[in-house]
Design a protein around this motif. Structure first.
Motif, PDB file in Angstrom:
ATOM      1  N   ARG A 216       0.786  -1.227   0.000  1.00  0.00           N
ATOM      2  CA  ARG A 216       0.000   0.000   0.000  1.00  0.00           C
ATOM      3  C   ARG A 216       0.824   1.287   0.000  1.00  0.00           C
ATOM      4  N   SER A 217       2.068   1.233   0.394  1.00  0.00           N
ATOM      5  CA  SER A 217       2.857   2.465   0.506  1.00  0.00           C
ATOM      6  C   SER A 217       4.319   2.195   0.190  1.00  0.00           C
ATOM      7  N   ARG A 218       5.047   3.275  -0.086  1.00  0.00           N
ATOM      8  CA  ARG A 218       6.483   3.133  -0.339  1.00  0.00           C
ATOM      9  C   ARG A 218       7.198   2.603   0.904  1.00  0.00           C
ATOM     10  N   ARG A 219       6.790   3.095   2.069  1.00  0.00           N
ATOM     11  CA  ARG A 219       7.420   2.642   3.309  1.00  0.00           C
ATOM     12  C   ARG A 219       7.244   1.134   3.475  1.00  0.00           C
ATOM     13  N   ALA A 220       6.023   0.649   3.211  1.00  0.00           N
ATOM     14  CA  ALA A 220       5.782  -0.795   3.292  1.00  0.00           C
ATOM     15  C   ALA A 220       6.587  -1.524   2.226  1.00  0.00           C
ATOM     16  N   GLY A 221       6.696  -0.918   1.046  1.00  0.00           N
ATOM     17  CA  GLY A 221       7.463  -1.527  -0.032  1.00  0.00           C
ATOM     18  C   GLY A 221       8.927  -1.700   0.332  1.00  0.00           C
TER      19      GLY A 221
END
Length: 218
Positions: free
Chosen positions: A33-38
């Motif tokens: 869902r997000s770059r941080r999660a990626g």
């Protein structure tokens, strides 16, 4: 086959974590869902692949990015996940191949040209019709037909012969004379109303040119 055997453990690990992903051989995209999660998933998956599977990750081909910025088997997915699109590089390769097959200096008849072109289009359509952007396919159809109009316009060579061909295909005398006497280049003439009237879409259907998408008025 070897990749599927070796990376089956990766599939099961990603399923266990609840990730959405696509994998074919050693090419794998994971959606979060997000770059941080990626970035977090990228680091943990790399550790799993390196330490558990004892494989090397190709860091130059691996990245955390928006879905639309990455391609997978010739496709990209829009950032909202709503559409499968044909990747830009796949479209470029397609156009390059069609240009080769329809090069106006090939010196063969249109019937001879259509056969290998049709084979290529049928194979390409069988793969990329999976896309969810039918307008792209319709635009490619119009572009291919225009290239074939250009091919025929060059083969007709002289103004006299061009006038005759246009008239035989139902173009009014005045319009045919204007088009036949035009000094405009081949590509621009392929879009001329008289040439389009003479070589309508159904003409190309009748000689066996496959369509990639739906109907088009081009």
């Amino acid at each position: 086959m070897l990749s599927n055997l070796v990376l089956d453990a990766l599939d099961k690990e990603l399923e266990r974590r609840g990730h959405r992903f696509c994998r074919y051989a050693d090419d794998c995209n994971i959606y979060v869902r997000s770059r941080r999660a990626g970035e977090r998933v990228m680091a943990s998956v790399c550790r799993f692949v390196t330490l558990t599977l004892r494989l090397k990750v190709n860091e130059s081909k691996s990245a955390v990015a928006q879905p639309a910025e990455r391609k997978f088997l010739g496709f990209t997915i829009t950032n909202d996940g709503g559409e499968r699109q044909i990747a830009a590089k796949a479209l470029q390769r397609f156009k390059t191949r069609v240009r080769e097959l329809t090069c106006r200096t090939r010196g063969v008849s249109l019937d001879q040209l259509i056969e290998p072109l049709a084979r290529y289009l049928i194979g390409w359509r069988g793969y990329f019709s999976f896309c969810q952007t039918p307008r792209v396919l319709a635009n490619l159809d119009a572009w291919i037909r225009r290239r074939l109009r250009m091919y025929l316009w060059r083969q007709w060579k002289t103004g006299t012969n061009r006038f005759k061909e246009l008239r035989q295909r139902g173009v009014p005398k005045f319009n045919a004379a204007v088009a036949a006497g035009s000094p405009t280049g081949f590509w621009r003439m392929s879009g001329h109303p008289a040439v389009q009237q003479a070589l309508r879409n159904h003409y190309f259907d009748s000689i066996g040119l496959p369509r990639l998408g739906g109907s088009s008025h081009a």
